[in-house]
Design an enzyme around this catalytic site. Structure first.
Site, PDB file in Angstrom:
ATOM      1  N   HIS A 104       1.106  -1.416  -0.241  1.00 47.68           N
ATOM      2  CA  HIS A 104      -0.055   0.021  -0.006  1.00 47.68           C
ATOM      3  C   HIS A 104       0.973   1.062   0.263  1.00 47.68           C
ATOM      4  O   HIS A 104       1.761   1.483   0.693  1.00 47.68           O
ATOM      5  CB  HIS A 104      -0.871  -0.177   1.958  1.00 47.68           C
ATOM      6  CG  HIS A 104      -1.628   1.432   1.571  1.00 47.68           C
ATOM      7  ND1 HIS A 104      -2.301   1.858   0.333  1.00 47.68           N
ATOM      8  CD2 HIS A 104      -1.915   2.377   2.235  1.00 47.68           C
ATOM      9  CE1 HIS A 104      -3.224   2.621   0.546  1.00 47.68           C
ATOM     10  NE2 HIS A 104      -2.669   3.655   2.304  1.00 47.68           N
ATOM     11  N   HIS A 142       1.495   5.772  -1.140  1.00 53.32           N
ATOM     12  CA  HIS A 142       0.338   6.612  -1.533  1.00 53.32           C
ATOM     13  C   HIS A 142       0.883   7.542  -2.389  1.00 53.32           C
ATOM     14  O   HIS A 142       0.908   8.561  -2.915  1.00 53.32           O
ATOM     15  CB  HIS A 142      -0.060   8.003  -0.053  1.00 53.32           C
ATOM     16  CG  HIS A 142      -0.458   7.336   0.546  1.00 53.32           C
ATOM     17  ND1 HIS A 142      -1.546   8.683   1.061  1.00 53.32           N
ATOM     18  CD2 HIS A 142      -1.192   6.942   0.501  1.00 53.32           C
ATOM     19  CE1 HIS A 142      -2.761   8.229   1.926  1.00 53.32           C
ATOM     20  NE2 HIS A 142      -2.387   6.772   2.118  1.00 53.32           N
ATOM     21  N   ASP A 149       0.304  -5.929 -20.726  1.00 52.81           N
ATOM     22  CA  ASP A 149       1.837  -6.247 -20.159  1.00 52.81           C
ATOM     23  C   ASP A 149       1.755  -7.210 -18.443  1.00 52.81           C
ATOM     24  O   ASP A 149       2.370  -8.302 -17.858  1.00 52.81           O
ATOM     25  CB  ASP A 149       2.788  -5.810 -20.336  1.00 52.81           C
ATOM     26  CG  ASP A 149       3.513  -6.121 -21.651  1.00 52.81           C
ATOM     27  OD1 ASP A 149       3.010  -7.023 -22.719  1.00 52.81           O
ATOM     28  OD2 ASP A 149       4.461  -5.065 -21.466  1.00 52.81           O
ATOM     29  N   HIS A 202      -8.223   7.586  -1.906  1.00 58.57           N
ATOM     30  CA  HIS A 202      -7.331   7.020  -0.571  1.00 58.57           C
ATOM     31  C   HIS A 202      -6.180   7.031  -1.605  1.00 58.57           C
ATOM     32  O   HIS A 202      -5.447   7.936  -1.918  1.00 58.57           O
ATOM     33  CB  HIS A 202      -7.404   5.505   0.014  1.00 58.57           C
ATOM     34  CG  HIS A 202      -6.852   5.615   0.301  1.00 58.57           C
ATOM     35  ND1 HIS A 202      -7.379   5.254   2.398  1.00 58.57           N
ATOM     36  CD2 HIS A 202      -5.503   5.408   1.371  1.00 58.57           C
ATOM     37  CE1 HIS A 202      -6.473   4.676   2.758  1.00 58.57           C
ATOM     38  NE2 HIS A 202      -5.387   5.348   2.176  1.00 58.57           N
ATOM     39  N   TYR A 206       8.073 -14.259 -23.141  1.00 57.31           N
ATOM     40  CA  TYR A 206       8.853 -13.337 -22.843  1.00 57.31           C
ATOM     41  C   TYR A 206      10.483 -14.062 -21.996  1.00 57.31           C
ATOM     42  O   TYR A 206       9.791 -14.352 -21.056  1.00 57.31           O
ATOM     43  CB  TYR A 206       8.172 -12.529 -22.318  1.00 57.31           C
ATOM     44  CG  TYR A 206       8.462 -10.752 -21.605  1.00 57.31           C
ATOM     45  CD1 TYR A 206       9.062 -10.153 -22.470  1.00 57.31           C
ATOM     46  CD2 TYR A 206       9.578 -11.030 -20.756  1.00 57.31           C
ATOM     47  CE1 TYR A 206       9.710  -8.993 -22.915  1.00 57.31           C
ATOM     48  CE2 TYR A 206       9.828  -9.798 -20.237  1.00 57.31           C
ATOM     49  CZ  TYR A 206      10.365  -8.516 -20.945  1.00 57.31           C
ATOM     50  OH  TYR A 206      11.010  -7.696 -20.363  1.00 57.31           O
TER      51      TYR A 206
END
Lengths: 231, 231, 231, 231
Positions: D94, D96, D119, D168, D227
């Protein structure tokens, strides 16, 4: 010859990198000696990190090579026009810095919308007119100087030490090569912040009130300036 | 005198550079000692990398020099007005940081649109009114304090520790010089993210719901705050 | 084998990091040897800081592995199509650089609005058409080459050394891997500055006058070029 | 206990700084051990540069402290809800981060407009609904998990390893803490590039054609992915 001025010009060119104003070799600084009527300028296409005192090029007001072994910046004729027209200017900087160039490509003068601008530029930073096909084909770099000088017909170039060249990029100047670099950094910062503030506004962007423009310019540069230390 | 506070103010001024909040000398931090009624502030126009303890300037609430040999920041009267009006404030930061200045130049308050904002500022960061010509010409820096105080008529300055000065730039503050710097960094980040989110929205930008504003502010600063470590 | 070319390709791949053109492994550079009809390219998915000479992959024009132990970049068939169609090209760069990719995702060619662009790209940088479902499902990477070549039907790829692939990202190229990197850096800078200038303009953005486009391109790349040093 | 997982979580938290995803302490990473049904998470409010192995906090699925002396991140209940609902997820991040938070503050899902997005994320990155006042006042962090899970009602969280929380900021996840960090970096880059491409477009922004979304996701993550290196 002109060892002191060469050193100032060399260091000012290196400062272009320090202040993130250039990519590759896209910028040049010159300095002017009013006693000798000679200009020192960066050689064309040489990377800043390789520049040495001996690479600095000295030319007279007609652009004739006086000292040095390399070609001067291809923008040399523009610098010379400005020194001839603006007698108090002693240093000139040309870059393709990102935000200043954005205004140039938009063909727009930078309006004065804040005190950061007012601290250094007494009112809007003008954008030149476009060059005509004939001006481009006959002495393009000299004519770039001509349209800059036109844009300062009613302006004091030391009170507005910079210009936006239409479709091209900024020029800034000052009382020395170091002062010109300082004004270039401010130009770029102001170009960015004015861009951002314009995006935050609607149809009718604010201009800074004239009494504040006046106050900020004068407290820094006027007769009774009180910013900084007296020494 | 005031060696501890001088050290805090010195370090906070140096932090302006660390956090990329300043260009050249465009910012200043002060600290206030409520027992002595004295303020320590950066000297005017001195580069941050040259600052030393002995350069810190001490003035009383009328701005009279009490200790130091250099001129205090030209924004000194603004700082003093704020300390007089906001008795719990112990540190003040003024910068021309890019994104905060963009809001100032647009003449706009920064609306609260996210929890990052709510974690530090309890609601919008207000923009002052413009100063009148008379305010600009008579005690400009003191009157800049006056319009800031007006903008906080119904606000607690410790719950909204910053302001946008119309056409100028941000001020932020806190319970110490270090706390004021912390709030300045948050201010700039919030100014940027709110700018970006506004560009992503159409005509009617969201505001953060009041119950979330309240929750985020309280979980960090309220009586039962549970963010961080209890020690 | 091809030790010189391998070294050039290795160094060019490392330059992707130096010039902030890549995140993780999102970019690749190749070089072409026209005598051997062989291509050297970065191995797929290997971080730039781990790359060594021995990791470079050599393939022939049909994509058959000729030297090396690792899988070549998954974009190998695109590179090969371009070398086959553009015989003077000797180096190709593919990145997902931020500003170039923004134009790709918008499905837009980059118009020529300034002299920075004109110094390197003779007119707009074209955007390919979208690939059809059948092209995507049958030889996707080869067909990516096909749509690029289509976009250059009436263009000289050395005078416009780059392309925007619709919904994907930029490719740039040049007379060597190092030259291709140089053009990639210019591409990204131009993509950013054109974005910014477009935001500053209204409904009818300027295009650079053709006489200036011509002048800037020619003074750098034409028969009588006078930018830089003659040696 | 759980020394390996603690080390992974510690290093992933330090990577938040390396990748410029955090300001101050505004982000946290956790890791999950499915055998022990225990989660390791960053302690609340501790600067990343001070973090040590012994600071890592271990909690069970009810959030009860099992090992460690510091308070866990205040977002702990959100992480726990996600591990309970998404059984293959082993790491959660998490932050910001600036561009991801801009989308959150705008209350918008991030549309898939390019192959960089395709991708890693199989289609749009959804934005949650707003929390109700009652959800905010009763178990706010747990309910933040609830609205995320709702947004994935018809989605596979490993094929779309991230979410925008309304008002948020972003959460991202993966098969390990390191994988979650990787996806966070991609999230931020995609958030920026999609922002930029949207500004370049008019009223009707493009979406990536489904056949290309499919192709890019599958060539990297599908059964026949080609890939990278097979080892």
């Amino acid at each position: 010859m002109l060892e002191t001025l060469k050193k100032e010009v060399l260091e000012a060119n290196q400062q272009l990198v320090t202040h993130h104003l250039v990519t590759f070799t896209w910028g040049n600084v010159s300095g002017y000696d009013p006693k000798e009527n000679l200009m020192v300028i960066k050689p064309s296409g040489v990377p800043y990190e390789d520049l040495q005192m001996k690479d600095m090029v000295v030319v007279d007001l007609e652009g004739k090579l006086v000292d040095g072994t390399l070609n001067p910046s291809s923008d040399t004729p523009t610098h010379l026009e400005l020194y001839k027209a603006f007698p108090e200017v002693r240093g000139i900087v040309h870059t393709h810095s990102e935000w200043g160039t954005a205004w140039a490509q938009a063909g727009r003068s930078i309006p004065c919308v804040g005190t950061t601008h007012a601290d250094y530029f007494y009112g809007e930073i003008p954008c030149t007119r476009r060059l005509t096909p004939s001006e481009v084909n006959n002495g393009y770099e000299k004519e770039t100087g001509t349209v800059i000088i036109e844009a300062f017909h009613h302006k004091n170039p030391l009170k507005v030490p910079g210009v936006v060249v239409h479709g091209h990029a900024p020029f800034a100047w000052g009382r020395s090569p170091a002062d010109a670099i300082h004004n270039s950094v401010v130009f770029e910062k102001v170009a960015k912040m004015t861009f951002l503030s314009e995006l935050l506004q609607g149809e009718q962007p604010h201009r800074l009130d004239h009494h504040i423009l006046n106050k900020h310019y004068e407290r820094k540069h006027g007769k009774n300036a009180y910013y900084g230390q007296s020494n």
